[in-house]
Design an enzyme around this catalytic site. Structure first.
Site, PDB file in Angstrom:
ATOM      1  CG  ASP A   1      29.977  -4.278 -21.013  1.00  0.00           C
ATOM      2  OD1 ASP A   1      29.449  -3.964 -22.102  1.00  0.00           O
ATOM      3  OD2 ASP A   1      30.549  -5.363 -20.812  1.00  0.00           O
TER       4      ASP A   1
ATOM      5  CE  LYS B   1      31.700  -7.283 -27.275  1.00  0.00           C
ATOM      6  NZ  LYS B   1      31.421  -7.988 -26.009  1.00  0.00           N
TER       7      LYS B   1
ATOM      8  CD  GLN C   1      32.254 -11.193 -24.349  1.00  0.00           C
ATOM      9  OE1 GLN C   1      32.713 -10.181 -24.869  1.00  0.00           O
ATOM     10  NE2 GLN C   1      30.982 -11.520 -24.443  1.00  0.00           N
TER      11      GLN C   1
END
Ligand code: NDP
Length: 297
Positions: free
Chosen positions: A121, A54, A98
């Site tokens: 997200d 990422k 994460q």
């Protein structure tokens, strides 16, 4: 009938190019560089790979990447303090923690500590509520990527019969909301669904997000349907090797579907492209600047 293979990799490259273009314009026209902060707690090998990739992709698209790695034993307070700092940092427009977090940390509490406008997200309860009520929100990356591919193929999705197999908070539920938002007739199937074959047989759109190898036989697919396979399953390929398969039996489905995403090379590449897209969108919204076309819902 042989289905068209939906090239997720190629589509993701186009999305990433559009992101990079917009990033470059934000820099030259407004002196703003979008920034994504990724937080990793612990040393889970798969998570380390995701986080590094990422960061790399963020930098390649011209954005600033901030990586924060905390020890597996980090306390909830350590993590919440870091998030608070990132919430207040004007160079950071997107924050991603994460998952999964180590067992002693409460995922929901941590995610809900992220400022909703930086929640790239789309997991914060405010964004979930906004999406559910049809308001502008940050949308989870995987379903956003699936929707982009469906819109690209169909144009309007209005009136189509869609089944989403799986009801997780990160894929199934937001996917169903997005399809509803585009005026599909949506069925959400899950492990308690009584007659899954029948539900799948009538669907013009099948989104499979289960995590069981080839749980959907090709014979269930309606002729001409569009199949989006989110599942990523590693199976034995013999000779001590493994290979990746989706939730849908690809070869059989390909003979009936109108279009289908492969695994790998379908939904996976779109997910990371949508993370980059969400970061640019968040940056524009935070700064009151026009959003790029077609990168958000
Ligand atoms: P979860 O395990 O959170 O959810 C799986 C869902 O599948 C649940 O709702 C479950 O139902 C349902 N399910 C399980 N067994 C059956 C069955 N026999 N029939 C019908 N439904 C069933 O998974 P995720 O949503 O997180 O992920 C799903 C898959 O997508 C995984 O393979 C994951 O690796 C992949 N994935 C891929 C991404 C990408 O970028 N390509 C991103 C995210 C996920 P119930 O709720 O009743 O238990």
């Amino acid at each position: 009938m042989t289905a068209e293979i939906i090239d997720g990799k190629g589509f993701a490259a186009k999305v990433t190019d559009r992101v990079a273009d917009h990033v470059s314009r934000l820099k030259t026209d407004h002196g703003v560089t979008p920034g994504l902060a990724v937080v990793l707690v612990g040393e889970d090998p798969a998570s380390q790979v995701y986080v590094s990739s990422k960061g790399k992709r963020t930098k390649e698209s011209g954005m600033a990447s901030f990586e924060h790695r905390l020890d597996a034993a980090a306390s909830e307070m350590d993590l919440l303090n870091l998030i608070e700092r990132l919430n207040g940092d004007p160079a950071v427009h997107g924050i991603l923690v994460q998952l999964p977090l180590p067992g002693h940390l409460d995922d929901a509490k941590v995610i809900n500590a992220i400022a909703p406008e930086k929640d790239v997200d789309g997991f914060h309860v405010s964004n979930v509520g906004l999406l559910g009520t049809g308001q502008k929100s940050m949308v989870p990356c995987t379903p956003l990527g699936c929707l982009m591919m469906l819109r690209e193929r169909h144009g309007s999705l209005s009136g189509l019969d869609a089944v989403v197999i799986g009801r997780s908070n990160i894929v199934g539920k937001p996917m169903a909301q997005l399809l509803l938002g585009d005026s599909c007739t949506v069925t959400v199937a899950h492990s308690r669904t009584k007659d899954l074959p029948e539900v799948v047989r009538r669907a013009d759109i099948v989104v499979a997000a289960v995590g069981r190898p080839e749980i959907v036989p090709g014979g269930w697919i309606k002729e001409g349907a569009t199949v989006i396979d989110v599942g990523i399953n590693r199976v034995d390929a013999g000779g001590g090797k493994t290979r990746l398969v989706g939730d849908v039996e690809f070869d059989g489905a390909r003979r009936r579907a109108g279009a289908i995403t492969p695994v790998p090379g379908g939904v996976g590449p779109m997910t990371i492209a949508c993370l980059l897209a969400n970061t640019v969108t968040a940056c524009c919204r935070i700064n009151g600047l026009p959003e790029p076309e077609g990168l958000a819902v």
